[in-house]
Motif scaffolding. Structure first.
Motif, short mmCIF file in Angstrom:
data_model
loop_
_atom_site.label_atom_id
_atom_site.label_comp_id
_atom_site.label_asym_id
_atom_site.label_seq_id
_atom_site.Cartn_x
_atom_site.Cartn_y
_atom_site.Cartn_z
N THR A 68 15.79 4.83 0.75
CA THR A 68 14.55 4.35 1.38
C THR A 68 13.39 4.53 0.42
O THR A 68 13.42 5.40 -0.46
N ALA A 69 12.39 3.71 0.63
CA ALA A 69 11.15 3.81 -0.15
C ALA A 69 10.01 3.47 0.81
O ALA A 69 10.03 2.42 1.45
N GLU A 70 9.06 4.38 0.90
CA GLU A 70 7.89 4.14 1.74
C GLU A 70 6.67 4.03 0.84
O GLU A 70 6.49 4.83 -0.08
N CYS A 71 5.86 3.05 1.13
CA CYS A 71 4.66 2.84 0.35
C CYS A 71 3.69 4.00 0.58
O CYS A 71 3.41 4.38 1.72
N MET A 78 -1.23 -2.42 -2.60
CA MET A 78 -0.31 -2.98 -3.59
C MET A 78 1.12 -3.10 -3.08
O MET A 78 2.01 -3.46 -3.85
N LYS A 79 1.36 -2.80 -1.83
CA LYS A 79 2.75 -2.76 -1.34
C LYS A 79 3.41 -4.12 -1.51
O LYS A 79 2.80 -5.18 -1.32
N SER A 80 4.69 -4.05 -1.93
CA SER A 80 5.46 -5.28 -2.09
C SER A 80 6.92 -5.01 -1.76
O SER A 80 7.43 -3.91 -1.99
N GLU A 81 7.55 -6.02 -1.27
CA GLU A 81 8.96 -5.91 -0.89
C GLU A 81 9.82 -5.66 -2.13
O GLU A 81 10.75 -4.86 -2.10
N LYS A 82 9.51 -6.34 -3.22
CA LYS A 82 10.32 -6.20 -4.44
C LYS A 82 10.29 -4.76 -4.98
O LYS A 82 11.32 -4.20 -5.31
N THR A 83 9.09 -4.19 -5.05
CA THR A 83 8.97 -2.81 -5.55
C THR A 83 9.69 -1.83 -4.64
O THR A 83 10.45 -0.98 -5.09
N GLY A 84 9.46 -1.96 -3.34
CA GLY A 84 10.12 -1.07 -2.39
C GLY A 84 11.63 -1.20 -2.43
O GLY A 84 12.35 -0.20 -2.41
N SER A 85 12.11 -2.42 -2.51
CA SER A 85 13.56 -2.65 -2.56
C SER A 85 14.18 -2.09 -3.84
O SER A 85 15.28 -1.54 -3.82
N THR A 86 13.45 -2.21 -4.95
CA THR A 86 13.95 -1.68 -6.22
C THR A 86 14.07 -0.16 -6.16
O THR A 86 15.09 0.42 -6.55
N ILE A 87 13.05 0.49 -5.63
CA ILE A 87 13.08 1.95 -5.51
C ILE A 87 14.19 2.39 -4.55
O ILE A 87 14.93 3.33 -4.83
#
Length: 186
Positions: A68-71, A78-87
């Motif tokens: 999981t990744a929480e902003c 700056m939250k983005s689906e791509k960044t969260g999904s990568t983490i």
């Protein structure tokens, strides 16, 4: 053994790290636990825009590994689906490799060493016997697999740390650029 090492080196050079790591993990699982059906399947991603939470689920057929990744509150702009999904993918992959290490390789190595210990204590033990030679090869292979999975874990953790550091630098540059543009607009 040298042919196998050359193959791994070849793949290391031409295939990106993540794909090589998955290739190696699949090879470990396919020879150690019932075949390639135990190999990691394609990850499933979920994104909650409202909370800025990304979830990545990896399955090996029997187990689920959830990253999981929480902003962060400071990064809501700056939250983005791509960044969260990568983490989340990094974290799920680390859990997956830990599972291979702790639940597959370490127990196998322990069992093989116990078998060797038992054989070695026998009055009829022959160090040159076919069984002993093959057992030693299996022990060496599990030790090499364990070293490789430890390296993959170290590398994946380092990649995550670098990714987060670079993302933070990127966010700072964007915020500075936005602040400068706001100043010019006044």
């Amino acid at each position: 053994c040298s042919v196998k090492n050359r193959i791994y080196k070849f793949f290391e050079q031409i295939v990106p790290n993540l794909i090589f790591a998955e290739f190696y993990a699949i090879m470990i699982l396919s020879k150690n636990k019932g075949g390639p059906h135990m190999a990691k399947k394609a990850p499933i991603f979920q994104w909650d825009e409202e909370s800025g939470t990304a979830v990545c689920i990896i399955s090996d057929g029997d187990n689920l590994f959830i990253g999981t990744a929480e902003c962060h509150e400071e990064d809501q702009d700056m939250k983005s689906e791509k960044t969260g999904s990568t983490i989340a993918l990094f974290r799920a992959t680390i859990k997956y490799y830990n599972h291979i290490k702790k639940n597959i390789l370490q127990p196998q190595l322990k069992q093989l060493n116990q078998l060797y210990y038992t054989m070695n204590r026998s009055k009829r033990f022959n160090p040159k016997s076919y069984e002993n030679v093959m057992l030693q090869r299996q022990i060496q292979q599990r030790e090499a697999d364990l070293e490789m999975i430890n390296e993959l874990l170290r590398s994946k953790r380092e990649d995550l740390r670098i990714y987060l550091t670079e993302k933070e630098k990127f966010y700072k540059r964007i915020r500075a650029s936005r602040a400068a543009a706001a100043e010019q607009g006044k």
